[in-house]
Design an enzyme around this catalytic site. Structure first.
Site, PDB file in Angstrom:
ATOM      1  N   GLU A 156      -0.020   1.673  -2.232  1.00  0.00           N
ATOM      2  CA  GLU A 156      -0.823   2.224  -3.327  1.00  0.00           C
ATOM      3  C   GLU A 156      -0.255   1.786  -4.681  1.00  0.00           C
ATOM      4  OE1 GLU A 156      -1.299   6.455  -2.733  1.00  0.00           O
ATOM      5  OE2 GLU A 156      -2.895   6.122  -1.295  1.00  0.00           O
ATOM      6  N   GLU A 315      -5.868   4.738   5.033  1.00  0.00           N
ATOM      7  CA  GLU A 315      -5.310   6.099   5.127  1.00  0.00           C
ATOM      8  C   GLU A 315      -6.424   7.105   4.885  1.00  0.00           C
ATOM      9  OE1 GLU A 315      -2.232   7.202   2.385  1.00  0.00           O
ATOM     10  OE2 GLU A 315      -1.124   5.343   2.680  1.00  0.00           O
ATOM     11  N   TRP A 323      -0.849  17.988  -1.484  1.00  0.00           N
ATOM     12  CA  TRP A 323      -0.670  17.790  -2.917  1.00  0.00           C
ATOM     13  C   TRP A 323      -1.694  18.526  -3.770  1.00  0.00           C
ATOM     14  CZ3 TRP A 323      -5.253  15.370  -3.353  1.00  0.00           C
ATOM     15  CH2 TRP A 323      -5.642  14.476  -2.353  1.00  0.00           C
ATOM     16  N   GLU A 363       6.637  15.682   2.084  1.00  0.00           N
ATOM     17  CA  GLU A 363       5.300  15.761   2.703  1.00  0.00           C
ATOM     18  C   GLU A 363       5.335  16.550   4.009  1.00  0.00           C
ATOM     19  OE1 GLU A 363       2.605  12.389   1.173  1.00  0.00           O
ATOM     20  OE2 GLU A 363       4.309  11.369   2.089  1.00  0.00           O
ATOM     21  N   PHE A 365       4.399  19.397   4.813  1.00  0.00           N
ATOM     22  CA  PHE A 365       3.200  20.168   5.176  1.00  0.00           C
ATOM     23  C   PHE A 365       1.915  19.357   5.085  1.00  0.00           C
ATOM     24  CE2 PHE A 365       6.319  23.503   4.342  1.00  0.00           C
ATOM     25  CZ  PHE A 365       6.283  24.092   5.603  1.00  0.00           C
TER      26      PHE A 365
HETATM   27  C1  GAL Z   1      -1.072   8.539  -0.085  1.00  0.00           C
HETATM   28  C2  GAL Z   1       0.201   7.775   0.202  1.00  0.00           C
HETATM   29  C3  GAL Z   1       0.843   8.211   1.506  1.00  0.00           C
HETATM   30  C4  GAL Z   1       0.880   9.716   1.596  1.00  0.00           C
HETATM   31  C5  GAL Z   1      -0.519  10.260   1.409  1.00  0.00           C
HETATM   32  C6  GAL Z   1      -0.597  11.760   1.510  1.00  0.00           C
HETATM   33  O1  GAL Z   1      -1.427   8.515  -1.415  1.00  0.00           O
HETATM   34  O2  GAL Z   1      -0.034   6.390   0.276  1.00  0.00           O
HETATM   35  O3  GAL Z   1       2.147   7.666   1.593  1.00  0.00           O
HETATM   36  O4  GAL Z   1       1.726  10.231   0.619  1.00  0.00           O
HETATM   37  O5  GAL Z   1      -0.989   9.903   0.147  1.00  0.00           O
HETATM   38  O6  GAL Z   1      -1.879  12.246   1.220  1.00  0.00           O
END
Ligand code: GAL
Length: 668
Positions: A156, A315, A323, A363, A365
């Site tokens: 990213e 992803e 988050w 991360e 959770f």
């Molecule tokens: C993305 C990131 C991943 C992970 C994911 C969690 O933005 O590339 O490594 O953190 O978010 O939602």
């Protein structure tokens, strides 16, 4: 090999299924369980090593490959392909100790401390030199490994380092400006630095737009955004070239983040350099229009990738993210439906972040394919079903969506221009209008390509230009050419206001499109949030209005109240060039879209109840209708054929369960 991947280079046979795999977080006995469960779920591709630089180059020039050798061999022995990351997303501690200047400096001049990720500056020579070495080393070690099917540059790019305000960035920015403007006088003229006494005498005086909360020159801000995207893109190309020089033959990609907002980078400039365009997409569970969000993102990624090549969902989440303020679980059925929603829009696979949920770390959770609860979980059961589905959908891989006849124009740069500096309203964000128009077509199952304004527009019957705030003369001309050849163009408010340097186009709004539309606007009348103004043809305008005079257009609808009462709100020139000077509410927009579709003969692939999405992918001799039921009740859809997900014939009288999906294959 830029942007050149053919189907033969696709990393898996059939659709790709899997996700980010971080074995370095686990003892080795877990690895054996991982691969056994991956086989059970039919995982065929994992992204490996994204954050592993410090575990591979444990000290300056000291490499430890054994763990990566072992896991790659283990995956290969189990028939699982590897999308191998260059591990540069997180620089190792020893490098940050040696070169603290690598760390990103924020707008207020504070160097961000180490401890997170993607915290490096794209203009840092020390970072680039050390990155070259690890990328070269990993490429030489694994470039020929039969498990490695694709390369994943960093992660990213721009995620946490889209803009860096350090001195190295400032120097690179000054050089970039000198190349762009040639003379400082040209820059002063272009940016209008006479305002607030900002005139520069030398390029070295120009600083990045530092100081959060300060009001800055919108042209400076836009140029810094453009520079920053280019700096990161150059960095991407540098890594890619190191890989290619080391002899890798697999496709090279990086994961973009494409949604309905101006991006952290200029996606249209980046996409052609990716062999496979890959996207990360996370729904906001509080968003009531999650299915539409997936559709918009997919239509936009496809618009960037080009209609002739599949793209890859790199992803998404199996359940809650970690988050948001409150991280809502997915609704029952969404895991499978969302994955298939991306595939319906042209992704040749569905990958997740991540394979196994972390026990520790920031991360811990975040959901995963294999949750903390292990296989005794609803998520795991869905993952196994999804793996079977993707296996059964093998015939879909390599097929394309049928050509859309409608395009919506979307441009990161126009969004940056709009977001730089104070505007007549803070209640409209770039992308809102594009989403609203896309939703209206989504509700009617009329396929849309979301494309940059620089795209080839020749094949579209209908081109929507929603709030395209900044536009070049060339792009405005190509949009006008659509109307000249008899296509329909719909331009909405806040389009064509500034040029690509963020200077207002004078002589009346919407400057770049005035002539095409046969209208002249002399003043904006934004509305307060919650206020609306009635329109003579029905429905209301919200958020925005303006005083329109027609110079060569028919009036379709007028403002029916307020200071603009009786003046044009929606107009049409020569039956082809529409102007919509307000944000139409759902009723008014729906009526207009119905009228446009009827005039152009745009019809859905099949009749269906509201909330049911239907998208067609096709090969030369077969079509695949994806039918997604986003409602909470069973539905009946007028479609007949073999449902590949249950390998059974379906007819219009076969119910599709609440929240369910059907992929119907038909000859022809
Ligand atoms: C993305 C990131 C991943 C992970 C994911 C969690 O933005 O590339 O490594 O953190 O978010 O939602």
């Amino acid at each position: 090999m830029s942007g050149s991947a053919s189907r033969a280079a696709w990393p898996t046979d059939g659709l790709s299924f899997g996700g980010d795999y971080n074995p370095e977080q686990w003892p080795r006995e877990v690895w054996l369980e991982d691969v056994a469960l991956m086989r059970e779920a039919r995982v065929n591709l994992v992204t490996l090593g994204v954050f592993s630089w410090g575990l591979l180059e444990v000290d300056d020039g000291v490499f430890e490959w054994e763990w990566l050798d072992t896991i790659i061999d283990l995956l290969h022995a189990n028939g699982i392909a590897v999308d191998l990351a260059t591990p540069t997303a997180s620089p190792p501690q020893w490098l940050l100790e040696q070169h603290p200047e690598i760390l990103v400096v924020d707008e207020d001049g504070n160097r961000r401390p180490p401890g997170s990720r993607q915290g490096w500056c794209a203009s840092s020579p020390a970072f680039a030199a050390h990155a070259d070495r690890i990328v070269d080393a990993i490429a030489r070690r694994y470039g020929d490994h039969p498990a490695v099917a694709m390369w994943h540059v960093g992660n990213e790019l721009g995620g946490n380092n889209a803009r860096c305000y350090c001195d190295a960035s400032a120097a690179a920015f000054q050089t970039w400006l000198a190349l762009k403007y040639d003379s400082i006088q040209a820059l002063n003229d272009a940016w209008g630095t006479a305002v607030w006494g900002q005139t520069y005498r030398r390029f070295e005086q120009v600083q990045p737009p530092r100081g959060s909360g300060l009001v800055k020159n919108p042209s400076l801000v836009l140029d810094f955004d453009l520079f920053s995207s280019e700096a990161l893109h150059r960095y991407f190309l540098r890594e890619r070239d190191v890989l290619v020089r080391a002899g890798v033959g697999q496709p090279v990609t990086t994961n973009l983040m494409v949604n309905a907002r101006a991006g952290v980078v200029d996606h249209a400039a980046w996409a052609p350099s990716l062999d496979i365009v890959a996207n990360d997409h996370y729904t906001r569970q509080g968003d009531p229009r999650r299915a539409q969000d997936i559709a918009f993102s997919g239509d936009r990624v496809r618009g960037l990738a080009g209609r002739e090549r599949p793209w890859l969902l790199m992803e998404h989440a199996a359940g809650a993210v970690s988050w948001e303020t409150v991280n809502l679980a997915k609704q029952p059925g969404e895991l499978i439906r969302h994955s298939l929603g991306h595939i319906a829009r042209g992704s040749d696979g569905a990958l997740f972040f991540q394979w196994r949920a972390s026990a520790a770390g920031p991360e811990q959770f975040h959901s995963a394919m294999l949750p903390h609860a292990g296989t005794a979980s609803a998520t795991w059961r869905d993952i196994v079903v999804l793996g079977q589905h993707l296996h059964d959908l093998r015939p879909v891989s390599g097929t394309l969506l049928e050509a859309a006849r409608v395009a919506i124009l979307f441009d990161d740069k126009a969004g940056w221009a709009y977001e730089a500096g104070p505007k007549p309203t803070g209640a409209i964000t770039y992308g809102d209008a594009a989403r609203t128009w896309h939703d209206a077509f989504w509700q009617r199952n009329i396929r849309v390509d979301v494309v940059p304004p620089s795209a080839q527009l020749d094949t579209y019957d209908l081109v929507i230009v929603p709030g395209l705030y900044a536009v070049s003369d060339e792009d405005a001309e190509r949009i006008a050419a659509v109307a000249r050849r008899g296509g329909t163009v719909v331009v909405t408010a806040l389009s064509g206001i500034v040029d690509p340097i963020n200077r207002v186009r004078l002589g009346g709004y919407p400057g770049a499109f005035r002539e095409l539309l046969g209208v002249h606007v002399d003043e904006f009348f934004p509305l307060l949030p919650g206020d609306s103004v009635a329109l003579s043809a029905g429905g209301h305008g919200t958020l925005w209005a303006e005083r329109v005079t027609v110079t060569a257009a028919e009036v379709h609808s007028r403002y029916a109240a307020g200071p603009l009462e009786g003046l044009p709100a929606v107009t049409c020139a020569s039956d082809t060039a529409w102007y919509v000077s307000t944000e139409l509410d759902e009723a008014a927009l729906g009526r207009l879209v119905d009228q446009l579709c009827a005039a152009r003969g745009l019809v859905p692939p099949a009749a269906s109840p509201a909330g049911v999405e239907i998208v067609r992918r096709r090969s030369p001799d077969r079509e695949f209708l994806f039918v997604l039921n986003h409602t909470g009740a069973p539905v009946w859809v007028d479609v007949e054929g073999i449902d590949l997900l249950i390998q059974t014939a379906v007819t219009p009288s076969t119910p599709l369960a609440a929240g369910g999906v059907r992929v119907v294959a038909r000859e022809g």
